[in-house]
Motif scaffolding. Structure first.
Motif, PDB file in Angstrom:
ATOM      1  N   GLY A  10       0.805  -1.242  -0.020  1.00 27.15           N
ATOM      2  CA  GLY A  10      -0.010   0.037   0.005  1.00 27.15           C
ATOM      3  C   GLY A  10       0.798   1.368   0.096  1.00 27.15           C
ATOM      4  N   LEU A  11       0.124   2.283   0.304  1.00 30.82           N
ATOM      5  CA  LEU A  11       0.840   3.693   0.326  1.00 30.82           C
ATOM      6  C   LEU A  11       1.163   3.995   1.669  1.00 30.82           C
ATOM      7  CD1 LEU A  11       1.864   6.461  -1.147  1.00 30.82           C
ATOM      8  CD2 LEU A  11      -0.513   7.079  -0.854  1.00 30.82           C
ATOM      9  N   VAL A  12       2.327   4.310   2.129  1.00 31.80           N
ATOM     10  CA  VAL A  12       2.697   4.726   3.450  1.00 31.80           C
ATOM     11  C   VAL A  12       3.684   5.863   3.413  1.00 31.80           C
ATOM     12  CG1 VAL A  12       4.444   3.075   3.653  1.00 31.80           C
ATOM     13  CG2 VAL A  12       3.453   3.875   5.859  1.00 31.80           C
ATOM     14  N   GLN A  13       3.510   6.749   4.399  1.00 33.13           N
ATOM     15  CA  GLN A  13       4.535   8.030   4.554  1.00 33.13           C
ATOM     16  C   GLN A  13       5.887   7.221   4.988  1.00 33.13           C
ATOM     17  OE1 GLN A  13       2.420  10.576   7.141  1.00 33.13           O
ATOM     18  NE2 GLN A  13       2.083  11.782   5.171  1.00 33.13           N
ATOM     19  N   ALA A  14       6.929   8.114   4.740  1.00 35.05           N
ATOM     20  CA  ALA A  14       8.277   7.735   5.310  1.00 35.05           C
ATOM     21  C   ALA A  14       8.253   7.704   6.870  1.00 35.05           C
ATOM     22  CB  ALA A  14       9.306   8.920   4.876  1.00 35.05           C
ATOM     23  N   GLY A  15       8.918   6.507   7.079  1.00 33.26           N
ATOM     24  CA  GLY A  15       9.106   6.003   8.616  1.00 33.26           C
ATOM     25  C   GLY A  15       7.723   5.370   9.100  1.00 33.26           C
ATOM     26  N   GLY A  16       6.891   4.935   8.303  1.00 30.66           N
ATOM     27  CA  GLY A  16       5.919   3.962   8.441  1.00 30.66           C
ATOM     28  C   GLY A  16       6.084   2.605   8.242  1.00 30.66           C
ATOM     29  N   SER A  17       5.260   1.826   8.585  1.00 29.08           N
ATOM     30  CA  SER A  17       5.169   0.263   8.613  1.00 29.08           C
ATOM     31  C   SER A  17       4.309  -0.452   7.715  1.00 29.08           C
ATOM     32  CB  SER A  17       5.292  -0.209  10.154  1.00 29.08           C
ATOM     33  OG  SER A  17       6.386   0.343  10.749  1.00 29.08           O
ATOM     34  N   LEU A  18       4.532  -1.392   7.413  1.00 26.76           N
ATOM     35  CA  LEU A  18       3.597  -2.355   6.481  1.00 26.76           C
ATOM     36  C   LEU A  18       4.056  -3.814   6.976  1.00 26.76           C
ATOM     37  CD1 LEU A  18       3.481  -0.857   3.160  1.00 26.76           C
ATOM     38  CD2 LEU A  18       1.511  -0.813   4.713  1.00 26.76           C
ATOM     39  N   ARG A  19       3.022  -4.739   7.018  1.00 26.52           N
ATOM     40  CA  ARG A  19       3.241  -6.254   7.079  1.00 26.52           C
ATOM     41  C   ARG A  19       2.812  -6.860   5.736  1.00 26.52           C
ATOM     42  NH1 ARG A  19       0.854 -10.868  11.283  1.00 26.52           N
ATOM     43  NH2 ARG A  19      -0.885 -10.510   9.953  1.00 26.52           N
ATOM     44  N   LEU A  20       3.598  -7.333   5.098  1.00 29.36           N
ATOM     45  CA  LEU A  20       3.606  -8.150   3.834  1.00 29.36           C
ATOM     46  C   LEU A  20       3.412  -9.575   4.142  1.00 29.36           C
ATOM     47  CD1 LEU A  20       6.039  -6.243   1.436  1.00 29.36           C
ATOM     48  CD2 LEU A  20       3.877  -5.418   2.176  1.00 29.36           C
ATOM     49  N   SER A  21       2.512 -10.274   3.312  1.00 25.48           N
ATOM     50  CA  SER A  21       2.127 -11.701   3.481  1.00 25.48           C
ATOM     51  C   SER A  21       2.178 -12.421   1.979  1.00 25.48           C
ATOM     52  CB  SER A  21       0.739 -11.807   4.127  1.00 25.48           C
ATOM     53  OG  SER A  21       0.524 -11.354   5.569  1.00 25.48           O
ATOM     54  N   CYS A  22       2.813 -13.553   2.359  1.00 24.01           N
ATOM     55  CA  CYS A  22       3.068 -14.278   1.165  1.00 24.01           C
ATOM     56  C   CYS A  22       2.102 -15.843   1.683  1.00 24.01           C
ATOM     57  CB  CYS A  22       4.507 -14.592   0.741  1.00 24.01           C
ATOM     58  SG  CYS A  22       4.709 -15.857  -0.342  1.00 24.01           S
TER      59      CYS A  22
END
Length: 124
Positions: A10-22
């Protein structure tokens, strides 16, 4: 055969976090390692992280070490990539891949099956 489906981008601002799944299906009874790669526009596909089937061995590209964490839950047939402290240069399509060959964890030729990718966009 193994089918892999990535999600969580997705779209996130610098310093942010995501959790990608496979999420994997098909020949999941095999003892395979899983890698994450990414490809930015105009760039080659590059290795970022990998994990052994047991989860005891992990491998990271230097630029993401300390910010990204790979893990897996074999009961759910899912591998995760937690991406923290994101930078604009992390913007890319992120792919997971199943390693069914005995080659290097760092080289894409060691991986037999690939997902379609999930877009990660980091804004300033």
């Amino acid at each position: 055969q193994v089918q892999l489906v990535e999600s969580g981008g997705g779209l996130v601002q610098a310093g942010g976090s995501l959790r990608l799944s496979c999420a994997a299906s098909g020949r999941t009874f095999n003892n395979y390692a899983t890698g994450w790669f990414r490809q930015a526009p105009g760039k080659e596909r590059e290795f970022i992280a990998a994990i052994t089937w047991s989860g005891f061995g992990t491998y990271y590209e230097d630029s993401v070490k300390g910010r990204f964490t790979i893990s897996r839950d074999n009961a759910k047939n899912t591998v995760y990539l937690q991406v923290n402290s994101l930078k604009p240069e992390d913007t890319a399509v992120y792919y997971c891949a199943a390693k069914l060959y005995s080659g290097s964890y760092y080289h894409p030729n060691s991986y037999a099956y690939w997902g379609q990718g999930t877009q990660v966009t980091v804004s300033s």
